[in-house]
Every structure is written in C-alpha cells, then in structure tokens.
Scaffold this motif. Structure first.
Motif, PDB file in Angstrom:
ATOM      1  N   HIS A  44     -22.340 -39.738  -5.225  1.00 29.35           N
ATOM      2  CA  HIS A  44     -23.514 -38.721  -5.691  1.00 29.35           C
ATOM      3  C   HIS A  44     -24.212 -38.190  -4.537  1.00 29.35           C
ATOM      4  N   HIS A  77     -19.868 -36.399 -11.575  1.00 27.10           N
ATOM      5  CA  HIS A  77     -20.218 -34.835 -12.317  1.00 27.10           C
ATOM      6  C   HIS A  77     -18.400 -34.266 -12.372  1.00 27.10           C
ATOM      7  N   ASP A 127     -27.460 -36.229  -5.616  1.00 29.74           N
ATOM      8  CA  ASP A 127     -28.453 -35.735  -6.642  1.00 29.74           C
ATOM      9  C   ASP A 127     -29.506 -35.019  -6.139  1.00 29.74           C
ATOM     10  N   GLU A 152     -23.243 -30.341  -6.574  1.00 30.84           N
ATOM     11  CA  GLU A 152     -23.075 -31.715  -6.443  1.00 30.84           C
ATOM     12  C   GLU A 152     -21.338 -32.067  -6.731  1.00 30.84           C
ATOM     13  N   HIS A 163     -28.060 -39.101 -15.516  1.00 33.55           N
ATOM     14  CA  HIS A 163     -26.686 -39.183 -15.496  1.00 33.55           C
ATOM     15  C   HIS A 163     -25.984 -39.407 -16.699  1.00 33.55           C
TER      16      HIS A 163
END
Ligand SMILES: [Zn+2]
Length: 432
Positions: free
Chosen positions: A277, A210, A279, A224, A310
């Motif tokens: 990640h 991200h 999540d 995140e 994603h």
C-alpha cells in the motif's frame, strides 16, 4: 434419444453455452424492464457465446447525471448499448449498488456526475471480469421506486433512468443485502495448490492493494491501486530471479475483496503474504515506509484508523466482512495464529532491518500493528507494507521514481530471504 458417437463431444459445450445464455436471460428477466431484451441480445451476439454477455457499453457523460429532483434521487445513465443490470442496497454505511454486465466507466468523472444532497458520493469501476459496479453513498435511506432502460431502435443506445425515494431507516435495513441470483455469482478466488515440497522454492503471494472500483488513495494524479500494481510486478520479477515462486492477488485493475485476498493466500498455501500500500493521511505529516502486522490486540490508534479505512473501502464495494471469521472454525484458527503470529512479526522485523541497512526512508515508527482484515490468514505469515504515503510529496516523488522503487524492492527481497533462513531453522519446532 442421445446418440453415443463422437458428435457428443461437441454437443456438451453447445449445451453449456445455451444453458448459460438461459441462465443469463433468467437473471436479466428478474432485474430488468421492457426494452432490454434487444440490448442484451446485441451484447450476447457481440461477445463470446460461452461466457454470455461480454459486450462493453460505454457511457455518454454529457447525458448522464445523478441529481435530486422533487425530494427524490434520480440517476440518468446514457449507454452506447443496453446491458443487463441489477439494483440493490447495502447498509453500514447506507448505499445503493448497481451492477452492470458490463460498462466501461472511463471518461466519467464522479464529481461531475454527482449533483445531489441525497447522495454524498459515487464510485464506479470494474468489479470482476465481466462485471462493472456503481456505488452511491447516501445521506439518508432511499429505495428504488422505479427504473427503466429504454433502447433506441436505430442506434441501439440505451438510457437508464432510475428514481430513488426516501424510506425509513428500518425499511432500508430490512431490504438491504446483495441478491443471490445464480448467474450473478462471483467466481471463487484462488484454486488450491499442493503444499510446496521441502526445500522447494519459497511461495510468495504479493497483494497490490485496492483495484477496480476501489482505487485507494489518490494524490496529484497518482493512484495507489495503479502504483501498487506496478511495484508488485517489479518486486515479483526480483523475487522470481532469486528463485521464489511468486503470485499476485490481482494482475490488472480489478476489484478483489479483502476476504478473497486472504482466501487466496490460504488456497495457494503460500509461505508468506505481503500486502502493498501507499495510503494518504489527512495530516500529510506521515512519511517513510512502515511495516504492519496483525495486532494481538488492536492498540495502535493510527494503524487502527488505517485498517478501518481499508475495510471500509471493501465494505463500500459491497463485501460484508462481519461474518468472515465465523466461516473458519474459531479454535483451529486461533491455534494456527498462535504459531503464525510470531512468524509474521519476525518477517516484518527482517523487512525493517533490510530497509534500514539499505538507507531507505523509514517512518519514525516503522513497525506497527492493527486489526487488518487482509492480514487474517490464520496459517500464512502476513505483513502489510505501507511503502510510503501519497500525502507526502517526498514519498510520492520517491515512489514515482523507478530507481527508488528498485532499491525498495531489493530491500524487501533481502528482508524476505533473511527471514526465510531464520524461519527454516525454527521449522522443526512447528506443529503441522
Ligand atoms: Zn491502501
């Protein structure tokens, strides 16, 4: 007539700066309305002349809103100064995109800004250095009817007012697409590096998930994108100390497309790619670390949904992934993948083994696979590590604890180094 003397050396950057300013002005004229020239002039004057507009406008949140009025969607944005902007729309899902050069969105709460039934969501953030983006998700197709940026003569403050009215889905689809204006084009990701020398340091590309307009999961104030950048830096330091050559797909809070991340792995000729990640899942039951690889056939439902999410964040930010595979010759890609796939799987297994022997919390099914776009580098073994789930309180607390993160990073390093030893013994069997 041009003089051939030393002065020419100085002439070049000046001409380039002028050309860029002209290019910027052209782009501006294409998208802008009266009154902006003054604001753009200010931005240019404040910024570095070589890069054109780099003045940062701030938002006055109390005077800004996105609301429905008489069947239309109206955006009001109060800015500290005028900046060039453009408006376009994208489909799948339907959304409006506003790019600015450049707006600082800090202090603007999307939930407070949005007061509309025609729009279902709004996200703002940095897009690339020098670029800011606002994405408005739509409940129904809308088109720009008019926009106007008024600049106050005394203060230089700007008020952008844009009105969007309903159109048919067909008309919306026909208009959709990012305009290809020169001067607005984004830089190419990752410069190509020569392949690493035999026996040279392991070249690793870490990918903090991200960033920028796409913050990823958010729970209890934990974001995140931020947490992954912190962890990626910690892991980078650890890997560097063990002799590896480590790169990051992003080293700040900027947006990098999934496609850009893959291109970077390829361009760097990385030995491996690790996407990081943490999540959140709606059920909140998932916990522990999972290591994902690209599936031969996307069979894992949970991973498939995660992969879709994603990809969707990337789509929302304005990148179309649908044709990305076609750009690389299909056959060559499949050949490379046939060889890369088992290497990725062995990397994932080595990581899970290292996490387990360190006694770290693993998911009940720690090895998963799905059609993640970010794992599609055909020639670079790639894994996606869900360090934990922000939806799990235990995982969240663990990931916020530097001591826990250090153990996690050490285990991933051990997994990578163990994989490297095994992979080297198989190297003579590979193509290339
Ligand atoms: Zn994520």
């Amino acid at each position: 007539m041009r003089q051939k003397h030393e002065g020419c050396r100085h002439e070049v950057p000046t001409r380039r700066a002028f050309a860029m300013a002209v290019k910027g002005l052209l782009a501006m004229m294409l998208v802008l309305v009266l009154g902006l020239a003054q604001g753009a002039g200010q931005a240019r004057a404040q910024g570095d002349p070589g890069t054109g507009f780099s003045g940062l406008a701030t938002v006055n949140p109390t005077r800004s809103q996105l609301k429905d009025r008489r069947g239309a969607l109206e955006l009001t944005l109060a800015l500290s100064q005028g900046v060039p902007y453009r408006v376009f729309s994208l489909t799948g899902p339907d959304r409006l995109v506003l790019d600015f050069r450049e707006v600082d969105w800090r202090g603007v709460d999307p939930k407070v800004l949005l007061n509309s039934d025609l729009a279902t969501g709004v996200a703002m953030g940095p897009y690339r250095p020098g670029w800011s983006r606002m994405v408005i998700e739509l409940a129904e197709p809308l088109a720009l009817q008019r926009s106007d940026m008024a600049i106050d003569r005394d203060s230089g403050a700007a008020l952008l007012e844009a009105r969007f009215t309903p159109i048919t889905p067909e008309a919306f689809a026909a208009r959709a697409g990012a305009p290809a204006l020169s001067g607005w084009d984004l830089p190419q990701p990752g410069q190509a590096l020569p392949p690493r020398a035999p026996g040279g340091p392991l070249r690793i590309l870490l990918d903090p998930g991200h960033g920028g307009i796409d913050p990823g999961a958010e729970r209890e104030g934990v974001v995140e994108a931020e947490l992954m950048l912190t962890f990626a830096r910690e892991l980078r330091d650890l890997l560097t100390r063990s002799g590896a050559e480590v790169y990051l797909t992003r080293n700040d809070d900027t947006f990098v497309s999934l496609e850009g991340r893959v291109a970077m792995a390829h361009g760097l000729r990385a030995d491996l790619f690790v996407s990081l990640h943490a999540d959140a899942l709606p059920s909140g039951r998932a916990l522990g670390t999972t290591v994902h690889t690209l599936s031969r056939e996307a069979s894992d439902e949970a991973s498939r949904l995660l992969a879709e999410r994603h990809d969707r964040a990337d789509l929302l930010a304005g990148i179309d992934l649908s044709e990305s595979d076609d750009e690389i010759a299909g056959v060559l890609m499949d050949m490379a993948r046939t060889e890369t796939q088992p290497r990725s799987e062995r990397l994932a297994e080595a990581m899970v083994l290292a996490l387990r022997s360190e006694g770290l919390p693993l998911n009940s099914r720690p090895r998963r696979s799905a059609g993640y776009s970010v794992l599609k580098a055909p020639d670079v073994p790639s894994v996606l590590v869900e360090l934990g789930f922000l939806s799990s309180r235990r995982d969240r607390e663990n990931l916020l604890d530097p001591a826990f993160r250090a153990r996690l990073a050490a285990a991933l390093r051990d997994g990578i180094l163990a994989w490297k030893i095994a992979d080297d013994t198989l190297a003579p069997l590979r193509l290339k």
